[in-house]
Motif scaffolding. Structure first.
Motif, PDB file in Angstrom:
ATOM      1  N   MET A   1      25.125  38.584  39.584  1.00 30.59           N
ATOM      2  CA  MET A   1      24.512  39.503  39.950  1.00 30.59           C
ATOM      3  C   MET A   1      24.499  40.877  39.573  1.00 30.59           C
ATOM      4  N   SER A   2      24.509  41.622  38.823  1.00 31.26           N
ATOM      5  CA  SER A   2      25.335  42.939  38.417  1.00 31.26           C
ATOM      6  C   SER A   2      23.957  43.719  39.259  1.00 31.26           C
ATOM      7  N   SER A   3      24.620  45.013  39.863  1.00 26.59           N
ATOM      8  CA  SER A   3      23.957  45.534  40.475  1.00 26.59           C
ATOM      9  C   SER A   3      23.712  47.214  39.755  1.00 26.59           C
ATOM     10  N   PHE A   4      22.889  48.381  39.449  1.00 26.91           N
ATOM     11  CA  PHE A   4      22.533  49.526  39.011  1.00 26.91           C
ATOM     12  C   PHE A   4      23.556  50.114  38.895  1.00 26.91           C
ATOM     13  N   LEU A   5      24.625  49.706  40.464  1.00 22.37           N
ATOM     14  CA  LEU A   5      25.483  51.401  40.758  1.00 22.37           C
ATOM     15  C   LEU A   5      27.232  50.844  39.832  1.00 22.37           C
ATOM     16  N   ASP A   6      26.897  49.445  39.312  1.00 20.23           N
ATOM     17  CA  ASP A   6      27.866  49.045  38.539  1.00 20.23           C
ATOM     18  C   ASP A   6      27.440  49.920  36.986  1.00 20.23           C
ATOM     19  N   GLU A   7      26.852  50.636  36.333  1.00 18.93           N
ATOM     20  CA  GLU A   7      26.379  50.801  35.108  1.00 18.93           C
ATOM     21  C   GLU A   7      27.277  51.698  35.329  1.00 18.93           C
ATOM     22  N   ILE A   8      26.997  52.558  36.457  1.00 19.48           N
ATOM     23  CA  ILE A   8      27.640  54.140  36.510  1.00 19.48           C
ATOM     24  C   ILE A   8      29.270  54.189  35.991  1.00 19.48           C
ATOM     25  N   LYS A   9      29.199  55.036  34.741  1.00 20.79           N
ATOM     26  CA  LYS A   9      30.858  55.724  35.433  1.00 20.79           C
ATOM     27  C   LYS A   9      31.275  57.016  36.484  1.00 20.79           C
ATOM     28  N   TRP A  10      31.664  55.909  37.888  1.00 23.99           N
ATOM     29  CA  TRP A  10      32.127  57.080  38.949  1.00 23.99           C
ATOM     30  C   TRP A  10      33.819  57.535  38.189  1.00 23.99           C
ATOM     31  N   THR A  11      33.643  58.680  38.666  1.00 28.03           N
ATOM     32  CA  THR A  11      34.669  59.418  38.659  1.00 28.03           C
ATOM     33  C   THR A  11      36.092  58.625  39.603  1.00 28.03           C
ATOM     34  N   ALA A  12      37.216  58.662  39.276  1.00 29.15           N
ATOM     35  CA  ALA A  12      38.669  58.410  39.916  1.00 29.15           C
ATOM     36  C   ALA A  12      38.818  58.174  41.671  1.00 29.15           C
ATOM     37  N   ASP A  13      37.325  59.280  41.725  1.00 28.28           N
ATOM     38  CA  ASP A  13      37.236  58.883  43.030  1.00 28.28           C
ATOM     39  C   ASP A  13      36.027  58.646  43.820  1.00 28.28           C
ATOM     40  N   GLY A  14      35.058  57.420  42.611  1.00 24.78           N
ATOM     41  CA  GLY A  14      34.183  57.340  43.290  1.00 24.78           C
ATOM     42  C   GLY A  14      33.405  58.093  43.226  1.00 24.78           C
ATOM     43  N   LEU A  15      33.030  59.338  42.312  1.00 26.42           N
ATOM     44  CA  LEU A  15      31.660  60.252  42.556  1.00 26.42           C
ATOM     45  C   LEU A  15      31.400  60.520  41.385  1.00 26.42           C
TER      46      LEU A  15
ATOM     47  N   ASN B   1      28.252  58.944  46.272  1.00 24.04           N
ATOM     48  CA  ASN B   1      29.121  58.121  45.558  1.00 24.04           C
ATOM     49  C   ASN B   1      28.117  56.648  45.978  1.00 24.04           C
ATOM     50  N   ARG B   2      29.252  55.957  46.112  1.00 20.92           N
ATOM     51  CA  ARG B   2      27.582  54.240  45.551  1.00 20.92           C
ATOM     52  C   ARG B   2      26.815  54.462  47.125  1.00 20.92           C
ATOM     53  N   GLU B   3      27.769  54.142  48.104  1.00 17.17           N
ATOM     54  CA  GLU B   3      26.715  54.562  48.872  1.00 17.17           C
ATOM     55  C   GLU B   3      25.240  55.730  49.027  1.00 17.17           C
TER      56      GLU B   3
ATOM     57  N   ARG C   1      32.036  66.459  50.085  1.00 16.02           N
ATOM     58  CA  ARG C   1      33.588  66.685  49.466  1.00 16.02           C
ATOM     59  C   ARG C   1      33.909  67.196  50.507  1.00 16.02           C
ATOM     60  N   SER C   2      33.333  68.119  51.208  1.00 17.47           N
ATOM     61  CA  SER C   2      34.352  69.175  52.621  1.00 17.47           C
ATOM     62  C   SER C   2      34.387  68.059  53.630  1.00 17.47           C
ATOM     63  N   ARG C   3      33.180  67.318  54.204  1.00 14.06           N
ATOM     64  CA  ARG C   3      33.387  66.167  54.832  1.00 14.06           C
ATOM     65  C   ARG C   3      33.581  65.431  54.758  1.00 14.06           C
ATOM     66  N   GLN C   4      33.896  64.691  53.817  1.00 16.00           N
ATOM     67  CA  GLN C   4      33.678  63.373  53.425  1.00 16.00           C
ATOM     68  C   GLN C   4      33.323  62.783  54.764  1.00 16.00           C
ATOM     69  N   ALA C   5      31.384  62.668  54.224  1.00 18.15           N
ATOM     70  CA  ALA C   5      30.385  61.950  54.686  1.00 18.15           C
ATOM     71  C   ALA C   5      29.560  61.893  53.638  1.00 18.15           C
ATOM     72  N   LEU C   6      29.037  61.248  54.729  1.00 21.01           N
ATOM     73  CA  LEU C   6      27.415  61.065  54.445  1.00 21.01           C
ATOM     74  C   LEU C   6      26.479  62.229  54.544  1.00 21.01           C
ATOM     75  N   TRP C   7      25.559  62.762  53.335  1.00 20.90           N
ATOM     76  CA  TRP C   7      24.727  63.956  53.428  1.00 20.90           C
ATOM     77  C   TRP C   7      23.664  63.944  53.489  1.00 20.90           C
ATOM     78  N   ARG C   8      22.064  63.511  54.110  1.00 18.48           N
ATOM     79  CA  ARG C   8      21.700  63.395  53.939  1.00 18.48           C
ATOM     80  C   ARG C   8      20.451  65.005  53.655  1.00 18.48           C
ATOM     81  N   LYS C   9      20.230  65.500  52.646  1.00 16.39           N
ATOM     82  CA  LYS C   9      20.119  66.746  52.331  1.00 16.39           C
ATOM     83  C   LYS C   9      18.513  66.811  53.417  1.00 16.39           C
ATOM     84  N   GLY C  10      19.011  68.540  53.897  1.00 11.78           N
ATOM     85  CA  GLY C  10      17.953  68.903  54.891  1.00 11.78           C
ATOM     86  C   GLY C  10      17.796  68.355  56.571  1.00 11.78           C
ATOM     87  N   GLU C  11      19.130  67.463  56.733  1.00  7.94           N
ATOM     88  CA  GLU C  11      19.212  66.681  57.824  1.00  7.94           C
ATOM     89  C   GLU C  11      19.723  68.067  58.725  1.00  7.94           C
ATOM     90  N   SER C  12      20.526  68.965  58.313  1.00  5.12           N
ATOM     91  CA  SER C  12      20.065  70.795  59.242  1.00  5.12           C
ATOM     92  C   SER C  12      19.252  71.478  58.985  1.00  5.12           C
TER      93      SER C  12
END
Length: 127
Positions: free
Chosen positions: A1-15, A35-37, A53-64
């Motif tokens: 089963m295909s995911s909606f995520l598979d329909e996106i044209k991600w950049t070479a670095d997955g973004l 990214n996908r996650e 990209r600077s922290r190479q980590a997920l960032w929930r807007k507003g967490e800080s």
């Protein structure tokens, strides 16, 4: 089963670029990367989560800052390579500079001019 995520044209670095837009006014608030996650988490929780990209980590807007983005709609462009999040911006501030929008400079007579006031001093946001 295909995911909606598979329909996106991600950049070479997955973004994929994601624009946050105020759901009521239509004003562009900011641009960030997903990214996908982060897109999967955003779709599940309807709270904007990006990839730093600077922290190479997920960032929930507003967490800080406390300036969370509640997602009202997730849209994909015709080329499937850019996302728009229609959001309710809690606190009315999207930019780390304390402004409503990250797009607060306008080109006027060949110079960038600040055209949006600081709502809250960043020192008071991130202390």
């Amino acid at each position: 089963m295909s995911s909606f995520l598979d329909e996106i044209k991600w950049t070479a670095d997955g973004l994929c670029p994601a624009i946050a837009q105020d759901a009521q006014s239509g004003k562009i608030l900011m641009m960030a990367w997903m990214n996908r996650e982060s897109l999967q988490l955003t779709a599940q929780n309807m709270v904007a989560t990006y990839w730093s990209r600077s922290r190479q980590a997920l960032w929930r807007k507003g967490e800080s800052s406390g300036h969370t983005q509640l997602v009202k709609a997730i849209k994909l462009d015709c080329d499937a390579d850019a996302i728009v999040l229609e959001v309710e911006q809690l606190g009315g501030i999207a930019c780390h500079t304390g402004r409503q929008s990250c797009f607060y400079k306008t080109l006027t007579d060949g110079q960038w001019q600040s055209t949006e006031a600081v709502i809250k001093d960043p020192k008071d946001i991130y202390s």
